[in-house]
Design an enzyme around this catalytic site. Structure first.
Site, PDB file in Angstrom:
ATOM      1  CG  ASP A   1      -1.455   5.663   3.147  1.00 22.25           C
ATOM      2  OD1 ASP A   1      -1.843   5.340   2.002  1.00 22.25           O
ATOM      3  OD2 ASP A   1      -2.179   6.294   3.947  1.00 22.25           O
TER       4      ASP A   1
ATOM      5  CG  HIS B   1      -1.992   1.037   1.183  1.00 21.42           C
ATOM      6  ND1 HIS B   1      -3.332   0.763   1.348  1.00 21.42           N
ATOM      7  CD2 HIS B   1      -1.924   2.374   0.994  1.00 21.42           C
ATOM      8  CE1 HIS B   1      -4.039   1.880   1.264  1.00 21.42           C
ATOM      9  NE2 HIS B   1      -3.196   2.881   1.056  1.00 21.42           N
TER      10      HIS B   1
ATOM     11  CG  HIS C   1      -8.005   3.701   0.510  1.00 21.72           C
ATOM     12  ND1 HIS C   1      -7.446   3.221  -0.642  1.00 21.72           N
ATOM     13  CD2 HIS C   1      -7.002   4.335   1.183  1.00 21.72           C
ATOM     14  CE1 HIS C   1      -6.154   3.554  -0.683  1.00 21.72           C
ATOM     15  NE2 HIS C   1      -5.858   4.227   0.412  1.00 21.72           N
TER      16      HIS C   1
ATOM     17  CD  GLU D   1      -7.238   6.356   5.409  1.00 23.77           C
ATOM     18  OE1 GLU D   1      -7.876   6.261   4.337  1.00 23.77           O
ATOM     19  OE2 GLU D   1      -6.142   6.941   5.500  1.00 23.77           O
TER      20      GLU D   1
ATOM     21  N   GLY E   1      -9.849   7.925  -1.343  1.00 28.99           N
ATOM     22  CA  GLY E   1     -10.331   9.292  -1.148  1.00 28.99           C
ATOM     23  C   GLY E   1     -11.171   9.383   0.114  1.00 28.99           C
TER      24      GLY E   1
END
Ligand SMILES: [Zn+2]
Length: 338
Positions: free
Chosen positions: A281, A15, A200, A203, A173
């Site tokens: 990330d 990732h 995603h 998160e 996003g």
């Protein structure tokens, strides 16, 4: 493995955003070439503006910092350079298998670049780095950015067009108010084409979001999936289905996913049998690399050697790269994780 030397340990990063992996020195060079003024002329001067090193006070603050990176995709040559350097940086950190992801909509918007031509440049940049001896197996993932809704169909079309050169598709996003339910129809043609899916979720959103991403989108992996740990039923679901969690401790702390790195659930999830993994990330945005995340796992989250072995085995299994590529990497670099 030698836990005192995590830098030379071969590692896997599943990732990592290409847009979040641009060297500050490159952001400066590219701005200079295109006569754009930045708030700093050296990496040291630019860092306070373009890096996030303490928890953000608002999403806007994070986006402003990210804007310097996004604005760097000013030409096709810039795209190629950014991709090449991203692979060089992975090799320098002893990352031997990596998946780099990017959003064509986000990356190409500022300079109005053509997506297909940009993709060719990404492929060329990666190939140049590998030909120069950077021993990293690289898979590319295209991202649909939820905050660029007008690009949804085009991003799916892009993924289908480039399916032989991509290993997967991601939805990323802002999360809250963008539940998985919205994207069931969007991902259907991807699934039918056999394109791997990571999303995603979990998160900043509640456990309900990763649960629905697993149930409705059939996502194979979750970007972060932090909130999975807050609902035992969702933890069980993820374990039962073998869904991989792409966790990024420093990122999760800086964006308020956890109050402190020491409270990150990755170790407990691993020990419960979840397929958790360690990733970066946005290494440049946060001023980190994967070695840093391994050190944080060792020093603050309490990883033992077996936790590292389990996390890396999970990463290798969950990688979307072809089995023969993974087997080769495993044989050459990952005897330590057996
Ligand atoms: Zn991410």
């Amino acid at each position: 493995m030698d836990p005192s030397d995590l830098r030379s340990l071969p590692k896997v990063d599943l990732h990592r955003h290409l847009e979040g992996a641009i060297r500050l020195s490159t952001i400066i060079d590219l701005a200079r070439e295109h006569e754009v003024t930045l708030p700093g002329r050296t990496p040291e001067d630019l860092a306070p503006h373009a890096r996030i090193t303490r928890p953000v006070s608002s999403l806007e603050e994070a986006l402003a910092a990210f804007g310097y990176a996004q604005g760097s995709f000013r030409s096709y040559a810039a795209v190629r350079r950014i991709a090449r350097e991203a692979v060089e940086d992975l090799a320098a950190d002893n990352v031997r298998l990596a998946e780099l992801r990017f959003s064509p909509g986000f990356m190409c918007a500022p300079a109005g670049l053509d997506w297909d031509r940009a993709m060719e440049e990404v492929l060329t940049g990666v190939a140049e780095a590998r030909e120069a001896g950077n021993d990293v197996a690289v898979g590319l993932i295209s991202i649909f950015s939820r905050d660029y809704p007008e690009t949804a169909e085009a991003t799916v079309g892009f993924a289908l067009r480039w399916r032989d050169h991509l290993v997967g598709f991601d939805i990323a996003g802002p999360e809250v108010d963008y539940p998985p339910d919205l994207y069931v129809d969007l991902v259907r043609p991807l699934r039918e084409a056999g394109i791997h899916l990571t999303t995603h979720y979990g998160e900043s959103g509640p456990p309900e979001y990763p649960r629905r991403a697993v149930e409705l989108l059939l996502t194979e992996r979750l970007g972060h999936g932090l909130s999975v740990s807050r609902d035992p039923a969702v933890t069980d679901l993820v374990i039962e289905r073998g869904v991989t969690l792409e966790m990024c401790p420093t990122s999760n702390w800086l964006t308020h996913g956890v109050a402190a790195v020491a409270e990150h659930p990755v170790r407990d999830l691993l020990r419960r049998g979840a397929r958790a993994t360690l990733n970066t990330d946005d290494p440049s945005l946060f001023g980190i690399d994967l070695t840093h995340e391994y050190e944080v796992a060792r020093d603050e989250i309490g990883f033992a050697d077996d936790d590292f072995r389990a996390a890396v085995r999970n990463s290798l299994e969950a990688s979307f790269l072809p089995p023969d590529v993974k087997e080769d990497v495993r044989a050459r670099h990952f005897a330590w994780a057996r």
